[in-house]
Design a protein around this motif. Structure first.
Motif, mmCIF file in Angstrom:
data_model
loop_
_atom_site.group_PDB
_atom_site.id
_atom_site.type_symbol
_atom_site.label_atom_id
_atom_site.label_comp_id
_atom_site.label_asym_id
_atom_site.label_seq_id
_atom_site.Cartn_x
_atom_site.Cartn_y
_atom_site.Cartn_z
ATOM 1 N N SER A 13 1.127 -4.242 5.259
ATOM 2 C CA SER A 13 1.304 -2.938 4.598
ATOM 3 C C SER A 13 2.062 -3.093 3.280
ATOM 4 C CB SER A 13 1.987 -1.936 5.515
ATOM 5 O OG SER A 13 3.250 -2.387 5.918
ATOM 6 N N GLU A 14 2.973 -4.063 3.193
ATOM 7 C CA GLU A 14 3.649 -4.341 1.926
ATOM 8 C C GLU A 14 2.656 -4.883 0.901
ATOM 9 O OE1 GLU A 14 8.127 -5.810 2.342
ATOM 10 O OE2 GLU A 14 6.853 -6.703 3.891
ATOM 11 N N ILE A 15 1.746 -5.726 1.350
ATOM 12 C CA ILE A 15 0.767 -6.311 0.442
ATOM 13 C C ILE A 15 -0.203 -5.249 -0.065
ATOM 14 C CG2 ILE A 15 -1.147 -7.969 0.271
ATOM 15 C CD1 ILE A 15 1.760 -9.125 0.197
ATOM 16 N N VAL A 16 -0.647 -4.349 0.814
ATOM 17 C CA VAL A 16 -1.536 -3.267 0.375
ATOM 18 C C VAL A 16 -0.812 -2.383 -0.640
ATOM 19 C CG1 VAL A 16 -2.765 -1.189 1.104
ATOM 20 C CG2 VAL A 16 -2.967 -3.287 2.443
ATOM 21 N N ALA A 17 0.425 -1.999 -0.340
ATOM 22 C CA ALA A 17 1.193 -1.148 -1.255
ATOM 23 C C ALA A 17 1.384 -1.834 -2.605
ATOM 24 C CB ALA A 17 2.547 -0.798 -0.637
ATOM 25 N N THR A 18 1.752 -3.115 -2.597
ATOM 26 C CA THR A 18 1.986 -3.806 -3.871
ATOM 27 C C THR A 18 0.684 -4.107 -4.599
ATOM 28 O OG1 THR A 18 2.121 -5.959 -2.763
ATOM 29 C CG2 THR A 18 4.194 -4.804 -3.199
ATOM 30 N N ALA A 19 -0.412 -4.268 -3.876
ATOM 31 C CA ALA A 19 -1.712 -4.460 -4.532
ATOM 32 C C ALA A 19 -2.085 -3.209 -5.321
ATOM 33 C CB ALA A 19 -2.792 -4.786 -3.514
ATOM 34 N N LEU A 20 -1.899 -2.044 -4.710
ATOM 35 C CA LEU A 20 -2.156 -0.793 -5.424
ATOM 36 C C LEU A 20 -1.206 -0.644 -6.606
ATOM 37 C CD1 LEU A 20 -2.670 1.507 -2.322
ATOM 38 C CD2 LEU A 20 -4.423 0.921 -4.029
#
Length: 97
Positions: A13-20
């Protein structure tokens, strides 16, 4: 887009948030994330015990190592839409420059 994050935001979920965020598609709102950036596997040993081995590491699209650090949000409270638009416009300019 506004993505709500807090101390329970971890791993994928951190990776998805930072990808966005890193691709100028969203601002992060809330509290610092957990900082779980390791991918681990458990291997069973012949005697029945096991060993945990780190087999990978999550990094953001901008190559930031989140493990143990977490990610600071852009805003603590939900911003007005004009603040979101201004923030994302600046992000696009930084990427283009």
């Amino acid at each position: 887009m506004q993505v709500l994050v807090n101390k329970s935001t971890a791993s994928a979920s951190e990776i998805v948030a930072t990808a966005l965020h890193d691709n100028c598609r969203a601002v992060l709102v809330g509290d610092k994330t957990y900082g779980k950036g390791l991918i681990q596997s458990v291997f069973e040993l012949p005697d029945g015990s096991g060993v945990v081995v780190t087999i990978g590491k999550y990094v953001t699209p901008n190559h930031m190592d989140i493990n143990g650090n977490g990610v600071e949000p852009d805003f603590r409270n939900f911003p007005a839409w004009n603040e979101v638009n201004n923030h994302l416009s600046k992000c696009h300019k930084q990427q283009d420059g």
